[in-house]
Motif scaffolding. Sequence first.
Motif, PDB file in Angstrom:
ATOM      1  N   LYS A   1      15.332  12.471  -2.181  1.00  0.00           N
ATOM      2  CA  LYS A   1      14.817  11.128  -1.844  1.00  0.00           C
ATOM      3  C   LYS A   1      15.457  10.068  -2.741  1.00  0.00           C
ATOM      4  CE  LYS A   1      11.938  12.716   1.137  1.00  0.00           C
ATOM      5  NZ  LYS A   1      12.321  12.558   2.542  1.00  0.00           N
ATOM      6  N   LEU A   2      15.650  10.413  -4.010  1.00  0.00           N
ATOM      7  CA  LEU A   2      16.279   9.451  -4.929  1.00  0.00           C
ATOM      8  C   LEU A   2      17.674   9.096  -4.425  1.00  0.00           C
ATOM      9  CD1 LEU A   2      15.297  10.931  -8.437  1.00  0.00           C
ATOM     10  CD2 LEU A   2      14.209   9.038  -7.216  1.00  0.00           C
ATOM     11  N   PHE A   3      18.349  10.093  -3.833  1.00  0.00           N
ATOM     12  CA  PHE A   3      19.694   9.821  -3.320  1.00  0.00           C
ATOM     13  C   PHE A   3      19.670   8.949  -2.059  1.00  0.00           C
ATOM     14  CE2 PHE A   3      21.072  12.913  -6.439  1.00  0.00           C
ATOM     15  CZ  PHE A   3      22.159  12.226  -6.957  1.00  0.00           C
TER      16      PHE A   3
ATOM     17  N   CYS B   1       8.596   9.936  -1.944  1.00  0.00           N
ATOM     18  CA  CYS B   1       8.916  10.480  -3.280  1.00  0.00           C
ATOM     19  C   CYS B   1       7.672  11.127  -3.895  1.00  0.00           C
ATOM     20  CB  CYS B   1       9.389   9.363  -4.215  1.00  0.00           C
ATOM     21  SG  CYS B   1      11.007   8.711  -3.824  1.00  0.00           S
ATOM     22  N   TYR B   2       6.557  10.418  -3.826  1.00  0.00           N
ATOM     23  CA  TYR B   2       5.315  10.976  -4.397  1.00  0.00           C
ATOM     24  C   TYR B   2       4.846  12.184  -3.593  1.00  0.00           C
ATOM     25  CZ  TYR B   2       4.973   7.459  -7.994  1.00  0.00           C
ATOM     26  OH  TYR B   2       5.225   6.720  -9.119  1.00  0.00           O
ATOM     27  N   ALA B   3       5.058  12.129  -2.281  1.00  0.00           N
ATOM     28  CA  ALA B   3       4.647  13.270  -1.450  1.00  0.00           C
ATOM     29  C   ALA B   3       5.395  14.528  -1.890  1.00  0.00           C
ATOM     30  CB  ALA B   3       4.927  12.971   0.021  1.00  0.00           C
TER      31      ALA B   3
ATOM     32  N   ASP C   1      16.450  -2.577   6.949  1.00  0.00           N
ATOM     33  CA  ASP C   1      15.686  -1.472   7.544  1.00  0.00           C
ATOM     34  C   ASP C   1      15.080  -0.541   6.495  1.00  0.00           C
ATOM     35  OD1 ASP C   1      16.458  -2.460   9.880  1.00  0.00           O
ATOM     36  OD2 ASP C   1      18.052  -0.982  10.272  1.00  0.00           O
ATOM     37  N   PHE C   2      15.685  -0.488   5.309  1.00  0.00           N
ATOM     38  CA  PHE C   2      15.216   0.465   4.295  1.00  0.00           C
ATOM     39  C   PHE C   2      13.837   0.041   3.799  1.00  0.00           C
ATOM     40  CE2 PHE C   2      15.066   2.422   0.065  1.00  0.00           C
ATOM     41  CZ  PHE C   2      15.478   3.712   0.361  1.00  0.00           C
TER      42      PHE C   2
ATOM     43  N   TRP D   1       9.597   4.840   1.478  1.00  0.00           N
ATOM     44  CA  TRP D   1      10.436   5.683   0.618  1.00  0.00           C
ATOM     45  C   TRP D   1       9.648   6.143  -0.622  1.00  0.00           C
ATOM     46  CZ3 TRP D   1      11.978   4.146  -4.401  1.00  0.00           C
ATOM     47  CH2 TRP D   1      12.825   5.044  -5.047  1.00  0.00           C
ATOM     48  N   LYS D   2       8.913   5.206  -1.204  1.00  0.00           N
ATOM     49  CA  LYS D   2       8.125   5.519  -2.399  1.00  0.00           C
ATOM     50  C   LYS D   2       7.066   6.575  -2.070  1.00  0.00           C
ATOM     51  CE  LYS D   2       5.280   3.262  -5.872  1.00  0.00           C
ATOM     52  NZ  LYS D   2       4.767   1.999  -6.400  1.00  0.00           N
TER      53      LYS D   2
END
Length: 492
Positions: free
Chosen positions: A391-393, A375-377, A365-366, A371-372
């Motif tokens: 987000k990294l976590f 992170c940029y947002a 599901d991930f 996700w990427k």
Amino acid sequence: MQLYESQEIKVYNSLTGKKEVFKPINEGHIGMYVCGPTVYSNVHLGNCRTFMSFDMIFRYFRHLGYKVRYVRNITDAGHLVDDAEDGEDKIAKKARLEKLEPMEVVQRYTVDFHNILEKFNFLPPSIEPTATGHIIEQIEIIKDILEKGFAYETNGSVYFDVAKFNQEHEYGKLSGRKLEDMIANTRDLAAQDDKHNPQDFALWKKAEPQHIMRWPSPWGDGFPGWHLECTAMSTKYLGETFDIHGGGMDLKFPHHECEIAQAEACNGKSPVNYWLHANMLTLNGRKMAKSTGNSILPGEIFSGENEILSKPFSPSMVRFFMMQAHYTSILDMSNDALLASEKGFNKLMEAINSLKSLNTGKTTDFDIADWKTSCYAAMNDDFNSPILIAKLFDAVKHINLIKEGSESITLEDKLELENTLHGLVFDVLGLENKSSSDAHTEKLGGVVELLIELRKAARENKDFATSDQIRDQLAALGIQLKDGKEGTTYSL
Ligand code: AMP
Ligand code: ZN
């Protein structure tokens, strides 16, 4: 295609008080100026935080593919004690107290500054100009401002005429002050010596006989005003109008306000499109500052040799701690906050290090792409490093579930995850994977903590010979145990 072409960055512009879409003057290029240190003492962690915020911003722009010209100066003259308009130069004062040449003071603390920044893994700026290397440029600007009628000379000093400037421009627009209020709030006009108005500020100061840092000028021997040097160096290397000017929040007034006035007086236009201000590091709730004694030096945190610290912390861990706060928020430093941060830092690094050996399998599901993007947002939203770290976590959690066998990842996703994590953690946040020396320090820390436990047990058994032996032999090795209310702590 460069990464920046697909990203829209918003920055909080202190000049307008709004978050704005960032658009550089020349596509793909960014000019950024940040006020550097006054090199009269060792940098403390507060100074480091401001420079680190801009190092992160510089790193992010570069990561996106921008060509950045980053100018961060060294203030080696003209900055007077207490940021005052009169009195002794901070560097000359230190030179007097230590019986050194001013340039010996400058050299000593510039070297210290560079050493510390290197430990924190800063990227060097593109240009690092010094104020004393730009006296000629500063004199030229003063002549220009005089010619345009926004300055006057008295007794060998030249002052900026704020009231005159304010007739056509708006003095105080950056710091949200009104000249009328400033005038109403000053009482003692008579004491203002050579100035027409207390709000006027020095462009050039006449050097009294005892003033050793002096240069010849059309107005006699003297030295430049602190605010002027940044105008001279930023315009010289970045042009009359450039993209970003940064510095600590405490420089907004008068320093940056005066920079705007000087540049507008010369060129008739605003020098900077986006003003970015980094917030303060506090220690136990009070601003970290050398002058009040409320400060920690970087060396003290790396060795643990400060009474508020229970143990040493590595430079990269301290960097992670700083990145966990948004650069416009106040960050309070305490031993507990550092300890909590260290747990997170170790978890993040362990997850990154385990990526290579992760088994691959089917998709889950991930969603890596989603996700990427998030992170940029986070970074595009005024460089929101704490949200990025959150987000990294999410990724760390996913990695740990894969390790446990309760989730899986495809080879393609694993490579994408690895690339993205490396880019964001190492390139953008500037963190470093634990070096072998960090790993050794950590092991040593574990051994010292074990000895602290054994010593405690010995004392409880009234075996003072053993407890003293542990303390003394550790001291002989340069490891200090400190007994306090909360138990025993150590420094290396
Ligand atoms: P200085 O060497 O005093 O000119 O300061 C260098 C930089 O450090 C400036 O940008 C200041 O705004 C910044 N600074 C000073 N104290 C702190 C603090 N406690 N937290 C964050 N930045 C600081
Ligand atoms: Zn400056």
